[in-house]
Design an enzyme around this catalytic site. Structure first.
Site, PDB file in Angstrom:
ATOM      1  N   ASN A   1      -2.933  -8.498  -4.607  1.00 16.84           N
ATOM      2  CA  ASN A   1      -3.796  -8.497  -3.435  1.00 16.84           C
ATOM      3  C   ASN A   1      -3.087  -9.262  -2.323  1.00 16.84           C
ATOM      4  O   ASN A   1      -3.000 -10.491  -2.370  1.00 16.84           O
ATOM      5  CB  ASN A   1      -5.138  -9.147  -3.772  1.00 16.84           C
ATOM      6  CG  ASN A   1      -6.060  -9.241  -2.567  1.00 16.84           C
ATOM      7  OD1 ASN A   1      -5.744  -8.768  -1.478  1.00 16.84           O
ATOM      8  ND2 ASN A   1      -7.221  -9.855  -2.772  1.00 16.84           N
ATOM      9  N   VAL A   2      -2.575  -8.554  -1.321  1.00 12.19           N
ATOM     10  CA  VAL A   2      -1.825  -9.221  -0.255  1.00 12.19           C
ATOM     11  C   VAL A   2      -2.703 -10.198   0.519  1.00 12.19           C
ATOM     12  O   VAL A   2      -2.198 -11.093   1.203  1.00 12.19           O
ATOM     13  CB  VAL A   2      -1.188  -8.210   0.723  1.00 12.19           C
ATOM     14  CG1 VAL A   2      -0.161  -7.346   0.023  1.00 12.19           C
ATOM     15  CG2 VAL A   2      -2.245  -7.366   1.427  1.00 12.19           C
TER      16      VAL A   2
ATOM     17  N   GLY B   1       0.840  -1.197   0.000  1.00 10.94           N
ATOM     18  CA  GLY B   1       0.000   0.000   0.000  1.00 10.94           C
ATOM     19  C   GLY B   1       0.872   1.243   0.000  1.00 10.94           C
ATOM     20  O   GLY B   1       0.550   2.237   0.648  1.00 10.94           O
TER      21      GLY B   1
ATOM     22  N   TYR C   1     -12.430  -4.171  11.292  1.00  8.34           N
ATOM     23  CA  TYR C   1     -11.174  -3.418  11.215  1.00  8.34           C
ATOM     24  C   TYR C   1     -10.435  -3.468  12.551  1.00  8.34           C
ATOM     25  O   TYR C   1      -9.219  -3.696  12.607  1.00  8.34           O
ATOM     26  CB  TYR C   1     -11.484  -1.972  10.817  1.00  8.34           C
ATOM     27  CG  TYR C   1     -10.263  -1.121  10.564  1.00  8.34           C
ATOM     28  CD1 TYR C   1      -9.540  -1.256   9.381  1.00  8.34           C
ATOM     29  CD2 TYR C   1      -9.845  -0.163  11.487  1.00  8.34           C
ATOM     30  CE1 TYR C   1      -8.427  -0.462   9.133  1.00  8.34           C
ATOM     31  CE2 TYR C   1      -8.738   0.631  11.240  1.00  8.34           C
ATOM     32  CZ  TYR C   1      -8.031   0.473  10.069  1.00  8.34           C
ATOM     33  OH  TYR C   1      -6.927   1.254   9.828  1.00  8.34           O
TER      34      TYR C   1
ATOM     35  N   SER D   1      -3.396   0.342  14.027  1.00  7.15           N
ATOM     36  CA  SER D   1      -4.261   1.516  14.156  1.00  7.15           C
ATOM     37  C   SER D   1      -4.705   1.669  15.603  1.00  7.15           C
ATOM     38  O   SER D   1      -4.829   0.666  16.333  1.00  7.15           O
ATOM     39  CB  SER D   1      -5.497   1.374  13.266  1.00  7.15           C
ATOM     40  OG  SER D   1      -6.467   2.367  13.564  1.00  7.15           O
TER      41      SER D   1
ATOM     42  N   ASN E   1       1.734  -2.112   5.319  1.00 10.49           N
ATOM     43  CA  ASN E   1       0.858  -0.961   5.473  1.00 10.49           C
ATOM     44  C   ASN E   1      -0.495  -1.151   4.801  1.00 10.49           C
ATOM     45  O   ASN E   1      -1.460  -0.484   5.157  1.00 10.49           O
ATOM     46  CB  ASN E   1       1.545   0.282   4.897  1.00 10.49           C
ATOM     47  CG  ASN E   1       0.616   1.463   4.788  1.00 10.49           C
ATOM     48  OD1 ASN E   1       0.239   2.072   5.785  1.00 10.49           O
ATOM     49  ND2 ASN E   1       0.204   1.797   3.562  1.00 10.49           N
TER      50      ASN E   1
ATOM     51  N   ALA F   1     -10.657  -5.713  14.931  1.00 11.23           N
ATOM     52  CA  ALA F   1     -10.150  -7.063  15.169  1.00 11.23           C
ATOM     53  C   ALA F   1      -8.894  -7.330  14.354  1.00 11.23           C
ATOM     54  O   ALA F   1      -7.919  -7.914  14.845  1.00 11.23           O
ATOM     55  CB  ALA F   1     -11.222  -8.099  14.829  1.00 11.23           C
TER      56      ALA F   1
END
Length: 271
Positions: free
Chosen positions: A75-76, A22, A167, A154, A102, A169
């Site tokens: 797509n990771v 990213g 998000y 985050s 990231n 979790a």
């Protein structure tokens, strides 16, 4: 060529190759630039915006003409994509000294309205994607005896947030993953006899940004932004560069005694 004309601000990462997932927009673009300012060559992973990636690559090459910058689509969240991306970067650059995980997505809904796919997609990219990339990187770095992995989490992973169970979790999961990767890296280095008093080793750390002033914030209504700022002791959003600065610090050789740590950059929201 002078540092001012090339955009260089230091040489902490001279001779290093970094892979930033990213890495062409938002916080990722700031991290890419910060690593380059310290002399690193950077491979930038991205999703589907080929034009944006190409433009950013050209921008970086103009600003840092002595560096090497490549872009890698994938797509990771898919194990095969993640491993192929890592292999492609090693093939093109010869090595990977630094991995910054990231890449991340959001699909916000309250728990009662969240679909199975909303949950699965976010966990797959944000958590599983980090694991896939870190697994490939760890093997490569252990063979070489040195390396740096930084996982971008985050503040939502620490505090939770309405509408972001998936998000939160995924980002919280990065804490346990980071600490386990850090322990296993040292375990394998010791077994291989690659730990010594002067070794820079393989370290794994996590950075947890608070609310950051990126492109995503532009779509947030002003009243909502003011409400968010009212919860931040510093009363403002972070600049992406403030996150990137911590990342490049953790990637430096002299940060070799820091591993398995979670670094909050959140303006005092979580103390």
């Amino acid at each position: 060529m002078s540092e001012q004309s090339t955009g260089l601000k230091g040489n902490k990462l001279a001779g290093r190759t970094a892979l930033v997932t990213g890495g062409t927009r938002g916080i990722g673009a700031a991290i890419t630039r910060s690593l380059a300012e310290q002399g690193a060559d950077v491979a930038m992973g991205y999703g589907g915006d080929h034009e944006r990636a190409r433009q950013f690559q050209e921008e970086m090459q103009r600003q840092f003409p002595e560096g090497t910058f490549t872009v890698h689509s994938g797509n990771v969240g898919k194990a095969t994509d993640a491993r192929q991306t890592f292999a492609d970067v090693v093939e093109q650059h010869g090595k990977v000294d630094i991995l910054v995980n990231n890449a991340g997505i959001t699909r916000d809904r309250t728990v009662l309205k969240m679909e199975d796919d909303d949950w699965d997609a976010v966990l797959q990219v944000n958590l599983s994607g980090t694991f896939y990339m870190a697994q490939a990187a760890l093997k490569h770095m252990l063979e070489r005896g040195t390396g740096r992995i930084v996982n971008v989490s985050s503040i939502i992973g620490e505090m939770g947030n309405v509408g972001q169970a998936n998000y939160a979790a995924s980002k919280s999961g990065l804490f346990g993953l980071t600490k386990t990767l850090a322990r296993e890296a040292l375990f394998h280095l010791e077994r291989a006899g690659k730990l010594s008093p002067d070794s820079i080793g393989v370290t794994v750390n996590s950075v947890t940004p608070g609310y950051v002033n990126t492109e995503m914030v532009e779509a947030v209504p002003e009243k909502v932004l003011e409400k968010i700022k009212g919860k931040i002791p510093m009363a403002r959003l972070a600049n992406p560069d403030e996150i990137a600065r911590v990342v490049h610090f953790l990637c430096a050789d002299k940060s070799s005694y820091i591993t398995g740590q979670v670094w909050g950059v959140n303006g005092g929201m979580d103390m």
